[in-house]
Write a protein that holds these residues in place. Structure first.
Motif, mmCIF file in Angstrom:
data_model
loop_
_atom_site.group_PDB
_atom_site.id
_atom_site.type_symbol
_atom_site.label_atom_id
_atom_site.label_comp_id
_atom_site.label_asym_id
_atom_site.label_seq_id
_atom_site.Cartn_x
_atom_site.Cartn_y
_atom_site.Cartn_z
ATOM 1 N N LEU A 62 -35.761 -63.329 75.773
ATOM 2 C CA LEU A 62 -36.596 -63.257 74.574
ATOM 3 C C LEU A 62 -36.270 -64.384 73.601
ATOM 4 O O LEU A 62 -37.167 -64.989 73.019
ATOM 5 C CB LEU A 62 -36.426 -61.903 73.885
ATOM 6 C CG LEU A 62 -37.039 -60.715 74.623
ATOM 7 C CD1 LEU A 62 -36.601 -59.406 73.979
ATOM 8 C CD2 LEU A 62 -38.554 -60.824 74.660
ATOM 9 N N ALA A 65 -37.683 -67.601 75.042
ATOM 10 C CA ALA A 65 -39.142 -67.644 74.963
ATOM 11 C C ALA A 65 -39.606 -67.995 73.554
ATOM 12 O O ALA A 65 -40.654 -68.616 73.373
ATOM 13 C CB ALA A 65 -39.737 -66.308 75.402
ATOM 14 N N GLY A 66 -38.824 -67.624 72.549
ATOM 15 C CA GLY A 66 -39.173 -67.941 71.165
ATOM 16 C C GLY A 66 -38.712 -69.319 70.728
ATOM 17 O O GLY A 66 -38.921 -69.716 69.584
ATOM 18 N N TRP A 69 -41.486 -71.734 69.413
ATOM 19 C CA TRP A 69 -41.978 -71.211 68.138
ATOM 20 C C TRP A 69 -40.979 -71.529 67.024
ATOM 21 O O TRP A 69 -41.357 -71.958 65.934
ATOM 22 C CB TRP A 69 -42.201 -69.699 68.263
ATOM 23 C CG TRP A 69 -42.490 -69.052 66.964
ATOM 24 C CD1 TRP A 69 -43.704 -68.966 66.338
ATOM 25 C CD2 TRP A 69 -41.554 -68.387 66.105
ATOM 26 N NE1 TRP A 69 -43.569 -68.306 65.144
ATOM 27 C CE2 TRP A 69 -42.261 -67.937 64.977
ATOM 28 C CE3 TRP A 69 -40.190 -68.154 66.182
ATOM 29 C CZ2 TRP A 69 -41.644 -67.252 63.940
ATOM 30 C CZ3 TRP A 69 -39.569 -67.468 65.149
ATOM 31 C CH2 TRP A 69 -40.301 -67.025 64.051
ATOM 32 N N GLU A 100 -45.082 -67.321 75.758
ATOM 33 C CA GLU A 100 -45.037 -66.775 74.399
ATOM 34 C C GLU A 100 -46.103 -67.403 73.512
ATOM 35 O O GLU A 100 -46.767 -66.726 72.738
ATOM 36 C CB GLU A 100 -43.641 -66.984 73.798
ATOM 37 C CG GLU A 100 -43.514 -66.604 72.350
ATOM 38 C CD GLU A 100 -43.718 -65.123 72.078
ATOM 39 O OE1 GLU A 100 -44.106 -64.799 70.938
ATOM 40 O OE2 GLU A 100 -43.490 -64.305 72.977
#
Length: 127
Positions: A62, A65-66, A69, A100
């Motif tokens: 997680l 994946a961020g 961003w 994502e």
């Protein structure tokens, strides 16, 4: 991939893939109750020369994946990653990050930096 290996301690994957069911994995086997539980294993050659698994948890997946961003990438950006995806950063951040963001991922077989830079300029790839 081979379906067998001459080394007794090395197990192959191809025969397991051939024997695997095409049916979806039941939800009970996909569910997790902890961010610390494994989500995938990335195999490395290790210092002994034999493959060993690096355990990647749900939390690591997680966070990776961020990654795009967190650095300001948006849904309008195109992500560029040169092949091969040897390192976990390439697969976790690269592929997980594009999923994502919901964006396309440009994979390139170019392994020479000058070729990569030329492709990046040609395709106006910001990330």
């Amino acid at each position: 991939m081979k379906s067998h290996c001459e080394h007794r301690q090395v197990h192959t994957l191809q025969d397991k893939i051939d024997a695997a069911s095409d049916c979806p994995v039941p939800a009970v086997l996909r569910a997790t109750n902890s961010l610390k539980s494994p989500t995938l294993y990335i195999f490395t050659s290790g210092t002994t020369g034999l493959p060993k698994a690096a355990v990647i948890t749900h939390l690591q997946s997680l966070k990776a994946a961020g990654g795009f961003w967190a650095f300001g990438a948006t849904e309008t950006d195109v992500i560029y990653i040169p092949l091969p995806l040897y390192h976990s950063a390439a697969s976790l951040i690269g592929i997980g990050g594009t999923i994502e963001l919901g964006r396309p991922l440009d994979l390139s077989e170019a392994s020479v930096l000058s070729c990569d830079i030329k492709l990046i300029k040609q395709q106006s790839v910001p990330v």
